[in-house]
Write a protein that holds these residues in place. Structure first.
Motif, PDB file in Angstrom:
ATOM      1  N   ILE A  56       0.990  -1.182   0.026  1.00  0.00           N
ATOM      2  CA  ILE A  56       0.116  -0.097  -0.004  1.00  0.00           C
ATOM      3  C   ILE A  56       0.877   1.212  -0.102  1.00  0.00           C
ATOM      4  N   GLY A  57       0.742   1.970  -1.175  1.00  0.00           N
ATOM      5  CA  GLY A  57       1.843   2.999  -1.235  1.00  0.00           C
ATOM      6  C   GLY A  57       3.111   2.614  -1.759  1.00  0.00           C
ATOM      7  N   PRO A  58       4.036   3.610  -1.816  1.00  0.00           N
ATOM      8  CA  PRO A  58       5.488   3.216  -2.221  1.00  0.00           C
ATOM      9  C   PRO A  58       6.260   2.168  -1.713  1.00  0.00           C
ATOM     10  N   ARG A  59       6.844   1.194  -2.304  1.00  0.00           N
ATOM     11  CA  ARG A  59       7.249   0.014  -2.010  1.00  0.00           C
ATOM     12  C   ARG A  59       8.670   0.160  -1.366  1.00  0.00           C
ATOM     13  N   GLU A  60       8.742  -0.191   0.093  1.00  0.00           N
ATOM     14  CA  GLU A  60      10.085  -0.451   0.735  1.00  0.00           C
ATOM     15  C   GLU A  60      10.593  -1.390   0.783  1.00  0.00           C
ATOM     16  N   LEU A  61      11.468  -1.454  -0.405  1.00  0.00           N
ATOM     17  CA  LEU A  61      12.506  -2.692  -0.597  1.00  0.00           C
ATOM     18  C   LEU A  61      13.322  -3.320   0.466  1.00  0.00           C
ATOM     19  N   GLY A  62      13.965  -2.322   1.308  1.00  0.00           N
ATOM     20  CA  GLY A  62      14.628  -2.743   2.340  1.00  0.00           C
ATOM     21  C   GLY A  62      15.862  -1.801   2.696  1.00  0.00           C
ATOM     22  N   ASP A  63      16.593  -2.401   3.856  1.00  0.00           N
ATOM     23  CA  ASP A  63      17.779  -1.527   4.208  1.00  0.00           C
ATOM     24  C   ASP A  63      19.127  -2.422   4.084  1.00  0.00           C
ATOM     25  N   VAL A  64      20.036  -1.922   3.606  1.00  0.00           N
ATOM     26  CA  VAL A  64      21.461  -2.488   3.389  1.00  0.00           C
ATOM     27  C   VAL A  64      22.347  -1.793   4.594  1.00  0.00           C
ATOM     28  N   VAL A  65      22.925  -2.592   5.346  1.00  0.00           N
ATOM     29  CA  VAL A  65      23.945  -1.886   6.292  1.00  0.00           C
ATOM     30  C   VAL A  65      25.259  -2.584   6.165  1.00  0.00           C
ATOM     31  N   ILE A  66      26.116  -1.196   6.236  1.00  0.00           N
ATOM     32  CA  ILE A  66      27.524  -1.664   5.863  1.00  0.00           C
ATOM     33  C   ILE A  66      28.635  -1.257   6.943  1.00  0.00           C
ATOM     34  N   CYS A  67      29.554  -2.202   7.154  1.00  0.00           N
ATOM     35  CA  CYS A  67      30.596  -1.682   8.021  1.00  0.00           C
ATOM     36  C   CYS A  67      31.775  -1.419   7.277  1.00  0.00           C
ATOM     37  N   PRO A  68      31.970  -0.151   7.071  1.00  0.00           N
ATOM     38  CA  PRO A  68      33.321  -0.156   6.157  1.00  0.00           C
ATOM     39  C   PRO A  68      34.650  -0.678   6.770  1.00  0.00           C
ATOM     40  N   GLU A  69      34.708  -0.752   8.148  1.00  0.00           N
ATOM     41  CA  GLU A  69      35.932  -1.360   8.658  1.00  0.00           C
ATOM     42  C   GLU A  69      36.258  -2.832   8.544  1.00  0.00           C
ATOM     43  N   HIS A  70      35.095  -3.370   8.067  1.00  0.00           N
ATOM     44  CA  HIS A  70      35.083  -4.903   7.749  1.00  0.00           C
ATOM     45  C   HIS A  70      34.765  -5.246   6.176  1.00  0.00           C
ATOM     46  N   THR A  71      34.772  -4.258   5.449  1.00  0.00           N
ATOM     47  CA  THR A  71      34.692  -4.331   4.039  1.00  0.00           C
ATOM     48  C   THR A  71      35.851  -4.117   3.118  1.00  0.00           C
ATOM     49  N   VAL A  72      36.127  -4.761   2.389  1.00  0.00           N
ATOM     50  CA  VAL A  72      37.175  -4.609   1.352  1.00  0.00           C
ATOM     51  C   VAL A  72      36.762  -3.386   0.492  1.00  0.00           C
ATOM     52  N   ASP A  73      35.530  -3.736  -0.402  1.00  0.00           N
ATOM     53  CA  ASP A  73      35.166  -2.961  -1.458  1.00  0.00           C
ATOM     54  C   ASP A  73      33.807  -2.530  -1.035  1.00  0.00           C
ATOM     55  N   LEU A  74      33.546  -1.239  -1.035  1.00  0.00           N
ATOM     56  CA  LEU A  74      32.372  -0.682  -0.671  1.00  0.00           C
ATOM     57  C   LEU A  74      31.218  -0.776  -1.744  1.00  0.00           C
ATOM     58  N   ARG A  75      31.795  -0.693  -2.741  1.00  0.00           N
ATOM     59  CA  ARG A  75      30.796  -0.793  -3.992  1.00  0.00           C
ATOM     60  C   ARG A  75      30.278  -2.135  -4.023  1.00  0.00           C
ATOM     61  N   GLU A  76      31.288  -3.187  -3.863  1.00  0.00           N
ATOM     62  CA  GLU A  76      30.750  -4.659  -3.780  1.00  0.00           C
ATOM     63  C   GLU A  76      29.968  -4.835  -2.524  1.00  0.00           C
ATOM     64  N   ALA A  77      29.911  -4.244  -1.521  1.00  0.00           N
ATOM     65  CA  ALA A  77      28.993  -4.440  -0.532  1.00  0.00           C
ATOM     66  C   ALA A  77      27.743  -3.943  -0.631  1.00  0.00           C
ATOM     67  N   VAL A  78      27.692  -2.783  -1.522  1.00  0.00           N
ATOM     68  CA  VAL A  78      26.342  -2.192  -1.846  1.00  0.00           C
ATOM     69  C   VAL A  78      25.636  -3.169  -2.792  1.00  0.00           C
ATOM     70  N   VAL A  79      26.224  -3.698  -3.890  1.00  0.00           N
ATOM     71  CA  VAL A  79      25.754  -4.615  -4.788  1.00  0.00           C
ATOM     72  C   VAL A  79      25.130  -5.952  -4.126  1.00  0.00           C
ATOM     73  N   HIS A  80      25.986  -6.351  -3.476  1.00  0.00           N
ATOM     74  CA  HIS A  80      25.939  -7.537  -2.304  1.00  0.00           C
ATOM     75  C   HIS A  80      24.690  -7.477  -1.872  1.00  0.00           C
ATOM     76  N   GLY A  81      24.681  -6.329  -0.963  1.00  0.00           N
ATOM     77  CA  GLY A  81      23.421  -6.179  -0.102  1.00  0.00           C
ATOM     78  C   GLY A  81      22.150  -6.091  -0.813  1.00  0.00           C
ATOM     79  N   VAL A  82      22.229  -5.175  -1.901  1.00  0.00           N
ATOM     80  CA  VAL A  82      20.898  -5.043  -2.644  1.00  0.00           C
ATOM     81  C   VAL A  82      20.343  -6.403  -3.429  1.00  0.00           C
ATOM     82  N   LEU A  83      21.187  -7.264  -3.740  1.00  0.00           N
ATOM     83  CA  LEU A  83      21.124  -8.576  -4.304  1.00  0.00           C
ATOM     84  C   LEU A  83      20.333  -9.360  -3.272  1.00  0.00           C
ATOM     85  N   HIS A  84      20.832  -9.499  -1.878  1.00  0.00           N
ATOM     86  CA  HIS A  84      19.870 -10.075  -0.892  1.00  0.00           C
ATOM     87  C   HIS A  84      18.711  -9.448  -0.862  1.00  0.00           C
TER      88      HIS A  84
END
Length: 126
Positions: free
Chosen positions: A75-103
């Motif tokens: 009902i209303g705009p679709r809320e797809l979800g949240d992706v939470v990234i911890c930069p200090e435990h992430t090698v590639d922030l671009r990859e983390a964005v894509v990875h989280g969104v694919l989930h």
């Protein structure tokens, strides 16, 4: 219409326009063209709390995804979800964005035969 909200800042994070592009491509791979996605950068303490609370796993991780609206017609705009990234435990922030969104699209590298990680690599090569 796709709305991408970036919450928090971190050194080395891709510009917001790049985050929006990566989110759009990852969602388009599942034929999702509209909705809202939040990308949030947090510290190790916060992601460890979320990891324990939602996955029952101790300690920090690189990225967590929290889908909100399922397959039902929202009902209303679709809320797809949240992706939470911890930069200090992430090698590639671009990859983390894509990875989280694919989930968020329902993909799971722990149960598929390599499709999610192959698609992730393809998206990042563009």
């Amino acid at each position: 219409m796709l709305e991408v909200e970036v919450i928090g800042t971190t050194e080395g994070a891709p510009p917001e326009a790049e985050v929006e592009r990566l989110v759009g491509i990852a969602l388009a791979s599942a034929e999702i063209e509209d909705g809202h996605v939040a990308i949030t950068y947090v510290d190790a303490e916060r992601i460890a709390e979320l990891n324990a609370e939602h996955r029952g796993k101790a300690g920090p991780t690189d990225v967590l995804s929290f889908p909100i609206d399922g397959d039902d017609e929202p009902i209303g705009p679709r809320e797809l979800g949240d992706v939470v990234i911890c930069p200090e435990h992430t090698v590639d922030l671009r990859e983390a964005v894509v990875h989280g969104v694919l989930h968020l699209t329902g993909m799971d590298h722990e149960t598929d035969a390599g499709e999610m990680l192959a698609l992730q690599a393809e998206i990042l090569s563009w």
